[in-house]
Design a protein around this motif. Structure first.
Motif, PDB file in Angstrom:
ATOM      1  N   GLY A 102      50.264  76.031  39.960  1.00  0.00           N
ATOM      2  CA  GLY A 102      49.536  75.349  38.725  1.00  0.00           C
ATOM      3  C   GLY A 102      50.078  76.080  37.469  1.00  0.00           C
ATOM      4  O   GLY A 102      49.522  75.935  36.359  1.00  0.00           O
ATOM      5  N   GLY A 103      51.119  76.944  37.715  1.00  0.00           N
ATOM      6  CA  GLY A 103      51.868  77.388  36.497  1.00  0.00           C
ATOM      7  C   GLY A 103      53.211  76.757  36.037  1.00  0.00           C
ATOM      8  O   GLY A 103      53.062  75.665  36.272  1.00  0.00           O
ATOM      9  N   THR A 104      54.058  77.343  35.877  1.00  0.00           N
ATOM     10  CA  THR A 104      55.390  76.732  35.266  1.00  0.00           C
ATOM     11  C   THR A 104      56.650  77.324  36.480  1.00  0.00           C
ATOM     12  O   THR A 104      56.496  78.663  36.658  1.00  0.00           O
ATOM     13  N   ILE A 105      57.426  76.670  36.681  1.00  0.00           N
ATOM     14  CA  ILE A 105      58.417  76.739  37.318  1.00  0.00           C
ATOM     15  C   ILE A 105      59.968  76.377  36.828  1.00  0.00           C
ATOM     16  O   ILE A 105      59.668  75.072  36.373  1.00  0.00           O
ATOM     17  N   ASP A 106      60.540  77.130  36.453  1.00  0.00           N
ATOM     18  CA  ASP A 106      61.775  76.779  35.444  1.00  0.00           C
ATOM     19  C   ASP A 106      63.264  76.964  36.510  1.00  0.00           C
ATOM     20  O   ASP A 106      63.350  78.236  36.944  1.00  0.00           O
TER      21      ASP A 106
END
Length: 207
Positions: A102-106
């Motif tokens: 539910g966060g960010t994956i770069d």
């Protein structure tokens, strides 16, 4: 560094916690079969994280994979909570278990998914220039966002379900040799995938 852990480096079966403001740099093999809670920063610089247990990257937590390997094995679970960031720089993430985000994956390099990735509640996956995501498992975009920025997504016999937003603009490529199912709440922008077309599905009841 044992001092980082209060005097002794924890073993694979020990629960682990990195508090806010602490950075742990890894350059060798670290195995986890217990619970690993991160509120600080994990810098995997050429090391290997071998997970059979649970890794929780919590609000404000950062995991950076710098030329390292992260293997989430069968039965392993990595949860990237809202406000957490996982950045894959010139490294490889191999997922055989479950990644919930539910966060960010770069992503700037390689993610191989053989298990399940659940991108939920406005979680964002950014596949940046040079990034390659290969899926032979399942990617569920449950009201999340997948941005393909000059990267390549190869759906190689896998399934992508979209209840959120997928953006594939510019010179980006999605190769679909599996199944992409888009539901009523889902949106797809940009270039159509090569290979198999997207299945437009609506599961609303009709009278």
């Amino acid at each position: 560094d044992p001092t980082t852990w209060g005097g002794a480096v924890p073993g694979a079966s020990d629960d682990k916690m990195i508090p806010v403001g602490i950075t742990v740099t890894l350059s060798s093999v670290v195995s986890n079969s217990a619970q690993f809670d991160n509120f600080g920063t994990i810098d995997n610089s050429g090391g290997t994280i071998d997970n059979y247990g649970t890794i929780n990257n919590n609000f404000g937590g950062i995991i950076t994979n710098n030329s390292g390997i992260i293997t989430n094995n069968f039965g392993g679970n990595i949860t990237n909570n809202s406000g957490g960031i996982i950045t894959n720089n010139f490294g490889t993430i191999d997922n055989y278990g479950t990644i919930n985000s539910g966060g960010t994956i770069d992503n700037f390099d390689i993610i191989n998914n053989y298990g399940t990735i659940d991108n939920y509640n406005f979680g964002t996956i950014n596949n940046n220039s040079g990034g390659i995501i290969t899926n032979s498992g399942t990617i569920n975009n449950n009201f999340g966002i997948i941005n393909n920025y000059s990267g390549t997504i190869s759906n190689s016999g896998g399934t992508i379900t979209n209840y959120g937003t997928i953006s594939n603009s510019g010179g980006t490529i999605i190769n679909n040799f599996g199944t992409i199912d888009q539901y009523c709440d889902g949106t797809y922008f940009g270039n159509a995938p090569t290979g198999n077309p997207i299945n437009i599905l609506c599961d609303s009841d009709s009278d």
